[in-house]
Design an enzyme around this catalytic site. Structure first.
Site, mmCIF file in Angstrom:
data_model
loop_
_atom_site.group_PDB
_atom_site.id
_atom_site.type_symbol
_atom_site.label_atom_id
_atom_site.label_comp_id
_atom_site.label_asym_id
_atom_site.label_seq_id
_atom_site.Cartn_x
_atom_site.Cartn_y
_atom_site.Cartn_z
ATOM 1 N NE ARG A 45 -1.060 -1.029 4.674
ATOM 2 C CZ ARG A 45 -1.913 -1.667 5.465
ATOM 3 N NH1 ARG A 45 -3.201 -1.622 5.241
ATOM 4 N NH2 ARG A 45 -1.467 -2.380 6.477
ATOM 5 C CD GLU A 56 -1.678 2.337 5.822
ATOM 6 O OE1 GLU A 56 -0.638 1.978 6.386
ATOM 7 O OE2 GLU A 56 -2.768 1.767 6.009
ATOM 8 C CB THR A 84 -7.323 3.799 16.055
ATOM 9 O OG1 THR A 84 -7.270 4.067 17.465
ATOM 10 C CG2 THR A 84 -5.931 3.440 15.563
ATOM 11 C CD GLN A 140 -10.386 -2.903 13.753
ATOM 12 O OE1 GLN A 140 -10.953 -3.665 12.974
ATOM 13 N NE2 GLN A 140 -10.451 -1.590 13.617
ATOM 14 C CG ASP A 161 -7.498 -2.493 26.333
ATOM 15 O OD1 ASP A 161 -7.817 -2.615 25.145
ATOM 16 O OD2 ASP A 161 -6.951 -1.446 26.771
ATOM 17 N N GLY A 225 -2.438 -6.176 15.400
ATOM 18 C CA GLY A 225 -2.180 -4.756 15.680
ATOM 19 C C GLY A 225 -0.911 -4.190 15.045
ATOM 20 N N GLY A 226 0.109 -5.011 14.830
ATOM 21 C CA GLY A 226 1.351 -4.504 14.230
ATOM 22 C C GLY A 226 1.173 -4.441 12.724
ATOM 23 C CG ASP A 227 -1.672 -2.008 11.267
ATOM 24 O OD1 ASP A 227 -1.007 -1.287 12.028
ATOM 25 O OD2 ASP A 227 -2.866 -1.793 11.009
ATOM 26 C CB VAL A 293 -0.042 -5.944 7.488
ATOM 27 C CG1 VAL A 293 1.155 -6.258 8.364
ATOM 28 C CG2 VAL A 293 0.103 -6.594 6.127
HETATM 29 P P1 NAD Z 1 -8.251 1.001 19.167
HETATM 30 O O1 NAD Z 1 -7.411 2.196 19.411
HETATM 31 O O2 NAD Z 1 -9.737 1.144 19.113
HETATM 32 O O3 NAD Z 1 -7.945 -0.128 20.277
HETATM 33 C C1 NAD Z 1 -6.655 -0.484 20.692
HETATM 34 C C2 NAD Z 1 -6.741 -1.001 22.133
HETATM 35 O O4 NAD Z 1 -5.448 -1.502 22.511
HETATM 36 C C3 NAD Z 1 -7.102 0.081 23.146
HETATM 37 O O5 NAD Z 1 -8.239 -0.307 23.886
HETATM 38 C C4 NAD Z 1 -5.845 0.209 24.004
HETATM 39 O O6 NAD Z 1 -6.129 0.541 25.352
HETATM 40 C C5 NAD Z 1 -5.272 -1.194 23.886
HETATM 41 N N1 NAD Z 1 -3.844 -1.292 24.191
HETATM 42 C C6 NAD Z 1 -2.839 -0.458 23.823
HETATM 43 N N2 NAD Z 1 -1.661 -0.910 24.301
HETATM 44 C C7 NAD Z 1 -1.922 -2.064 24.984
HETATM 45 C C8 NAD Z 1 -1.121 -3.004 25.684
HETATM 46 N N3 NAD Z 1 0.185 -2.839 25.798
HETATM 47 N N4 NAD Z 1 -1.730 -4.086 26.243
HETATM 48 C C9 NAD Z 1 -3.078 -4.261 26.143
HETATM 49 N N5 NAD Z 1 -3.889 -3.381 25.496
HETATM 50 C C10 NAD Z 1 -3.318 -2.311 24.911
HETATM 51 O O7 NAD Z 1 -7.710 0.360 17.816
HETATM 52 P P2 NAD Z 1 -8.424 -0.713 16.868
HETATM 53 O O8 NAD Z 1 -9.235 -0.042 15.822
HETATM 54 O O9 NAD Z 1 -9.041 -1.783 17.707
HETATM 55 O O10 NAD Z 1 -7.151 -1.280 16.115
HETATM 56 C C11 NAD Z 1 -6.159 -2.011 16.834
HETATM 57 C C12 NAD Z 1 -4.945 -2.172 15.981
HETATM 58 O O11 NAD Z 1 -5.240 -3.010 14.866
HETATM 59 C C13 NAD Z 1 -4.410 -0.872 15.387
HETATM 60 O O12 NAD Z 1 -3.017 -0.867 15.508
HETATM 61 C C14 NAD Z 1 -4.808 -0.923 13.926
HETATM 62 O O13 NAD Z 1 -3.942 -0.202 13.096
HETATM 63 C C15 NAD Z 1 -4.727 -2.414 13.694
HETATM 64 N N6 NAD Z 1 -5.531 -2.888 12.564
HETATM 65 C C16 NAD Z 1 -4.985 -3.878 11.817
HETATM 66 C C17 NAD Z 1 -5.713 -4.360 10.740
HETATM 67 C C18 NAD Z 1 -5.147 -5.484 9.928
HETATM 68 O O14 NAD Z 1 -5.683 -5.821 8.870
HETATM 69 N N7 NAD Z 1 -4.100 -6.128 10.391
HETATM 70 C C19 NAD Z 1 -6.960 -3.822 10.419
HETATM 71 C C20 NAD Z 1 -7.511 -2.852 11.248
HETATM 72 C C21 NAD Z 1 -6.767 -2.381 12.327
#
Ligand code: NAD
Length: 342
Positions: A45, A56, A84, A140, A161, A225-227, A293
């Site tokens: 991307r 992106e 986010t 998510q 969390d 989450g690592g993306d 990702v």
């Molecule tokens: P969000 O901000 O709504 O939720 C993230 C949660 O993680 C929060 O509740 C936060 O308190 C918690 N958190 C942060 N650090 C933490 C830790 N060390 N231990 C435990 N909890 C912790 O975000 P979201 O929309 O749920 O997205 C989550 C992640 O997924 C983002 O990084 C996003 O970019 C990624 N994502 C990936 C894809 C994919 O296809 N791989 C798609 C969508 C989102």
């Protein structure tokens, strides 16, 4: 004319069909498209990074239809009252290049991300899996849980969390739907006895959400989450202990957990598992890792599924997105035709 599904109609569709049936249906579309993997145009991307986050564009085409998604990732957004991740996307007809279908994709991305995770876990997790640990209970999380129940039958969740209110929210949303949920005080407590561990946290940092010594044999890791460059969740040592499955290696090496590893670190392209060219899980004790990702082909599948599921209903609106004069060589005529009278 272009067909359009806005946020209101997206929620109407989800209410009409239900999240779990949608997950099951979307997995079929994903599998169909992953099995056609080699037919698609593929490119990592196009990302624009700033100190605030990333914006992106994710394009792909099967040479009949073209799709792109616009998506952002701003981990500091929730503290400022924004989400986010937000997104919208489009399908176009390759024949004349006109856009055919436009949709909100914030909800659709959550559905497609979870459906992709479940599609992968169906092949990689132990078939007797019943318990999933979830580290991160943000936007998510509910979608992930519902996808895993729809596709693998997992209905016991152990959730941690750093923000306790996120777990309260998840319980409020999922307990009425029949999930058994343990609110854990730590990652260690959450992963106790889990068959699958989903990490879905948001922080633009090289984090260690999970250490290698915490991961026991036979576990499937769904690392979501690592993306993004500079954003990881797993201790690198975990990646050496099991096979790592990816969507599109060229993108995952930039954005995924494997950005921590050497450029030639071995990975398995998941579509090859579906196609029977690579093994899925080989033994009870094997650790399997999905380094998710999010790739454009999954958005293509999700858009196709949404379009087909809402076709012919009032959930799709016709919008006038393309300036389309009667004489295709006289674009200026449109301005003249709209000239105010008097
Ligand atoms: P969000 O901000 O709504 O939720 C993230 C949660 O993680 C929060 O509740 C936060 O308190 C918690 N958190 C942060 N650090 C933490 C830790 N060390 N231990 C435990 N909890 C912790 O975000 P979201 O929309 O749920 O997205 C989550 C992640 O997924 C983002 O990084 C996003 O970019 C990624 N994502 C990936 C894809 C994919 O296809 N791989 C798609 C969508 C989102």
């Amino acid at each position: 004319m272009t067909q359009f599904v806005d946020v209101k109609n997206m929620t109407r569709w989800i209410h009409r069909d239900g999240v779990e049936p949608i997950m099951a249906g979307m997995v079929q579309y994903l599998e169909d498209d992953f099995l056609r993997w080699e037919k698609f145009d593929k490119v990592p991307r196009v990302a624009s990074h700033t100190p605030f986050g990333v914006i992106e564009l994710m394009p792909t085409s099967d040479h009949q239809e073209y799709a792109f998604k616009y998506v952002n990732g701003h981990p500091s957004n929730p503290a400022r009252g924004f989400q986010t991740v937000t997104a919208f996307g489009m399908l176009a007809d390759v024949d004349n290049g006109y856009p055919t279908f436009l949709a909100e994709m914030t909800l659709l991305t959550a559905l497609r991300t979870a459906a992709t995770s479940a599609m992968v876990a169906k092949r990689l997790a132990r078939p007797d899996s019943t318990v999933m640990a979830m580290i991160g209970a943000g936007s998510q999380a509910e979608f992930q849980a519902l996808a895993f129940r729809a596709v693998l039958g997992i209905d016991q969740l152990r959730v941690y969390d750093v923000a306790p209110e996120a777990v309260v929210k998840l319980r409020r949303n999922l307990e009425p739907l029949g999930f058994g949920i343990l609110a854990a005080d730590s990652t260690d407590e959450a992963i106790e006895g889990a068959d699958v561990i989903t990490t879905c946290t948001a922080d633009k940092a090289r984090n260690t959400i999970l250490r290698s010594d915490q991961v026991g044999p036979g576990v499937h890791l769904n690392a979501v989450g690592g993306d993004c460059p500079g954003k990881t969740e797993l201790e690198a040592a975990i990646l050496d202990r099991g096979r790592v499955f990816v969507e599109y290696p060229e993108q995952t090496r930039i954005e995924g957990e494997i950005q921590q590893m050497a450029p030639d670190f071995p990975v398995v392209e998941f579509w090859k598992v579906l196609a029977g060219q690579e093994h899925a899980r080989c033994s009870e004790g094997e650790i399997t890792i999905f380094d998710s990702v999010g790739f454009a082909i999954a958005d293509f599948s999700a858009l196709r599924y949404l379009r087909d599921a809402t076709a012919g209903t009032d959930m799709q609106a016709r919008i006038d997105l393309v300036a389309d004069p009667e004489d295709p060589k006289d674009l200026f005529s449109l301005i003249n035709s709209l000239k105010p009278v008097g």
